[in-house]
Scaffold this motif. Structure first.
Motif, PDB file in Angstrom:
ATOM      1  N   UNK A 222       0.828  -1.346   0.076  1.00  0.00           N
ATOM      2  CA  UNK A 222      -0.031   0.123  -0.014  1.00  0.00           C
ATOM      3  C   UNK A 222       0.804   1.455   0.075  1.00  0.00           C
ATOM      4  N   UNK A 223       0.234   2.350   0.287  1.00  0.00           N
ATOM      5  CA  UNK A 223       1.011   3.676   0.388  1.00  0.00           C
ATOM      6  C   UNK A 223       2.319   3.748   1.319  1.00  0.00           C
ATOM      7  N   UNK A 224       3.208   4.000   0.948  1.00  0.00           N
ATOM      8  CA  UNK A 224       4.396   4.154   1.500  1.00  0.00           C
ATOM      9  C   UNK A 224       4.929   5.578   1.918  1.00  0.00           C
ATOM     10  N   UNK A 225       4.679   6.107   3.265  1.00  0.00           N
ATOM     11  CA  UNK A 225       5.428   7.327   3.689  1.00  0.00           C
ATOM     12  C   UNK A 225       6.589   7.330   4.215  1.00  0.00           C
ATOM     13  N   UNK A 226       7.245   8.312   4.275  1.00  0.00           N
ATOM     14  CA  UNK A 226       8.800   8.451   4.818  1.00  0.00           C
ATOM     15  C   UNK A 226       8.788   9.717   5.620  1.00  0.00           C
TER      16      UNK A 226
ATOM     17  N   UNK B 291      13.318   6.392  -7.161  1.00  0.00           N
ATOM     18  CA  UNK B 291      12.331   5.485  -7.876  1.00  0.00           C
ATOM     19  C   UNK B 291      11.486   5.064  -6.679  1.00  0.00           C
ATOM     20  N   UNK B 292      11.602   5.348  -5.479  1.00  0.00           N
ATOM     21  CA  UNK B 292      10.625   4.937  -4.196  1.00  0.00           C
ATOM     22  C   UNK B 292       9.213   5.896  -4.671  1.00  0.00           C
ATOM     23  N   UNK B 293       8.095   4.917  -4.932  1.00  0.00           N
ATOM     24  CA  UNK B 293       7.017   5.764  -5.058  1.00  0.00           C
ATOM     25  C   UNK B 293       6.291   6.396  -3.641  1.00  0.00           C
ATOM     26  N   UNK B 294       6.874   7.273  -3.058  1.00  0.00           N
ATOM     27  CA  UNK B 294       6.317   7.597  -1.587  1.00  0.00           C
ATOM     28  C   UNK B 294       5.086   8.431  -1.771  1.00  0.00           C
ATOM     29  N   UNK B 295       4.149   8.251  -0.961  1.00  0.00           N
ATOM     30  CA  UNK B 295       2.870   8.808  -0.873  1.00  0.00           C
ATOM     31  C   UNK B 295       3.215  10.429  -0.190  1.00  0.00           C
TER      32      UNK B 295
ATOM     33  N   UNK C 236      -0.938  12.447  12.053  1.00  0.00           N
ATOM     34  CA  UNK C 236      -1.685  11.429  11.688  1.00  0.00           C
ATOM     35  C   UNK C 236      -2.602  11.737  10.771  1.00  0.00           C
ATOM     36  N   UNK C 237      -3.412  12.876  10.802  1.00  0.00           N
ATOM     37  CA  UNK C 237      -4.483  13.232   9.966  1.00  0.00           C
ATOM     38  C   UNK C 237      -3.683  13.398   8.525  1.00  0.00           C
ATOM     39  N   UNK C 238      -2.535  14.058   8.652  1.00  0.00           N
ATOM     40  CA  UNK C 238      -1.785  14.680   7.224  1.00  0.00           C
ATOM     41  C   UNK C 238      -1.397  13.401   6.820  1.00  0.00           C
ATOM     42  N   UNK C 239      -0.919  12.348   7.452  1.00  0.00           N
ATOM     43  CA  UNK C 239      -0.372  11.171   6.848  1.00  0.00           C
ATOM     44  C   UNK C 239      -1.570  10.439   6.124  1.00  0.00           C
ATOM     45  N   UNK C 240      -2.623  10.445   6.727  1.00  0.00           N
ATOM     46  CA  UNK C 240      -3.974   9.787   6.154  1.00  0.00           C
ATOM     47  C   UNK C 240      -4.238  10.310   4.756  1.00  0.00           C
ATOM     48  N   UNK C 241      -4.335  11.765   4.670  1.00  0.00           N
ATOM     49  CA  UNK C 241      -4.442  12.622   3.531  1.00  0.00           C
ATOM     50  C   UNK C 241      -3.638  12.152   2.630  1.00  0.00           C
ATOM     51  N   UNK C 242      -2.246  12.227   2.758  1.00  0.00           N
ATOM     52  CA  UNK C 242      -1.275  11.888   1.760  1.00  0.00           C
ATOM     53  C   UNK C 242      -1.493  10.570   1.172  1.00  0.00           C
TER      54      UNK C 242
ATOM     55  N   UNK D 167      -3.879   8.740   0.984  1.00  0.00           N
ATOM     56  CA  UNK D 167      -5.260   8.518   0.154  1.00  0.00           C
ATOM     57  C   UNK D 167      -5.280   9.317  -0.998  1.00  0.00           C
ATOM     58  N   UNK D 168      -4.103  10.153  -0.915  1.00  0.00           N
ATOM     59  CA  UNK D 168      -3.937  10.792  -2.388  1.00  0.00           C
ATOM     60  C   UNK D 168      -4.609  12.112  -2.427  1.00  0.00           C
ATOM     61  N   UNK D 169      -4.942  12.840  -1.185  1.00  0.00           N
ATOM     62  CA  UNK D 169      -5.612  14.029  -1.201  1.00  0.00           C
ATOM     63  C   UNK D 169      -4.763  15.234  -0.999  1.00  0.00           C
TER      64      UNK D 169
END
Length: 344
Positions: A182-186, A205-209, A334-340, A342-344
């Motif tokens: 699923x989405x990867x955040x760093x 090349x890492x498709x970070x969200x 956490x809210x910002x991470x959720x938005x990222x 989900x692509x918002x």
């Protein structure tokens, strides 16, 4: 996110009045008044007298001292569905890097790689576990805390290579770490924020969200307004900052390498980054690092959000067990991470 949500900090709704997006702040313009909640916490804890500076000790002794001090912030840990130590396979030039996987109840797919700070020398999963668990709950997804090689025994780029190896594995083979695809955040805090952005500059090349940068060091060795304003601020002084820089980057010639000092990255490199959340602390020698990066990304038209935790010091997220502002800040993150994610 509601403007009236009591779980979010009041300062998340607007930037502070002293901040000008168009020009760099001057030292005297930056407030230096601690928040009432921070003063109350210090009063409840009885304050503290002079403490040994861990950066003046041999590295191993300093690390042990920091770990002992961090225990007060890492009791009564938020419950997780899963808390597991994993040793992912290491890529070439990286060392095996132990990680702690923190998975909340009913997690969403994907994960956040959250890199501990500690001046590239002292951070570890155990020092950041309460904050990591709180972020996992707020984001609703797994958080992975890596235990990368530390300076001064292992200067730049050793820790970066370790973190980048974990990040590639998390993006390409998440099941080997125990995470779902699923989405990867760093992200990371302090030195960990430096390693987070450097990881994505190195491994494009890492498709970070999303990229989550909490009170980071982005230009080691530079002197900006906040470095001067808070040079002698309790807990994190200019002397400590200089020693961290000398440990991680003993060769001064490497202090302008964009992978060590991301503010030196080219505009082209910065535009390859995913959406960015910058959380700065107002009473922090590194405040101006965050603001300088924010202004650069704004000028490039990049997707970036800045929050400035007013009246808070460097490292305040580690106080989440005892400081409501830190808990609220982690809820915001956490809210910002959720938005990222989900692509918002």
């Amino acid at each position: 996110m509601s403007r009236r949500d009591p779980l979010l900090p009041v300062w998340s709704h607007a930037l502070p009045g002293w901040l000008d997006p168009q020009r760099e702040e001057q030292p005297q313009e930056i407030p230096d008044t601690p928040a009432a909640s921070l003063l109350a916490l210090k009063a409840r804890s009885g304050g503290s007298g002079p403490q040994v500076d861990a950066t003046t000790l041999p590295a191993a002794e300093g690390r042990a001292l920091v770990a002992r001090r961090a225990r007060v912030w890492n009791t009564d840990l938020p419950p997780m569905q899963r808390c597991e130590y994993v040793l992912p396979p290491a890529r070439a030039n990286a060392a095996p890097c132990r990680v702690v996987v923190l998975t909340p109840d009913s997690p969403a797919p994907g994960a956040t790689l959250m890199i501990p700070g500690g001046g590239f020398a002292f951070g570890a999963p155990e020092t950041d576990e309460h904050a990591g668990r709180s972020l996992a709950q707020a984001a609703g997804m797994s958080v992975v805390l890596p235990d990368y090689r530390k300076a001064p025994e292992h200067p730049f780029p050793a820790g970066l290579l370790d973190v980048a190896s974990v990040c590639v594995t998390l993006a390409k083979q998440p099941e080997t770490i125990g995470c779902t695809a699923g989405p990867v955040l760093v992200g990371g805090d302090s030195a960990g924020a430096n390693l987070a952005i450097a990881t994505l500059l190195l491994e494009r090349q890492i498709p970070a969200a999303g990229l989550l940068l909490y009170y980071g060091m982005f230009a080691p060795g530079q002197q900006r307004a906040s470095h001067l304003r808070f040079a002698d601020y309790p807990g994190f002084t200019a002397g400590k900052l200089q020693r961290y820089t000398e440990w991680y980057l003993p060769d001064p010639a490497r202090r302008s390498d964009p992978l060590a000092a991301p503010l030196h990255a080219s505009d082209t490199a910065l535009t390859t980054l995913p959406p960015v959340h910058i959380l700065a602390a107002e009473l922090d020698p590194l405040l101006s690092d965050s603001l300088a990066l924010w202004r650069r990304l704004l000028a490039l038209g990049h997707s970036v959000r800045l929050d400035v935790a007013q009246g808070m010091p460097h490292g305040f997220l580690q106080m989440s067990q005892h400081l409501q502002d830190a808990r609220q800040a982690l809820t915001l993150c956490g809210h910002v991470a959720r938005d990222f994610a989900s692509g918002l």
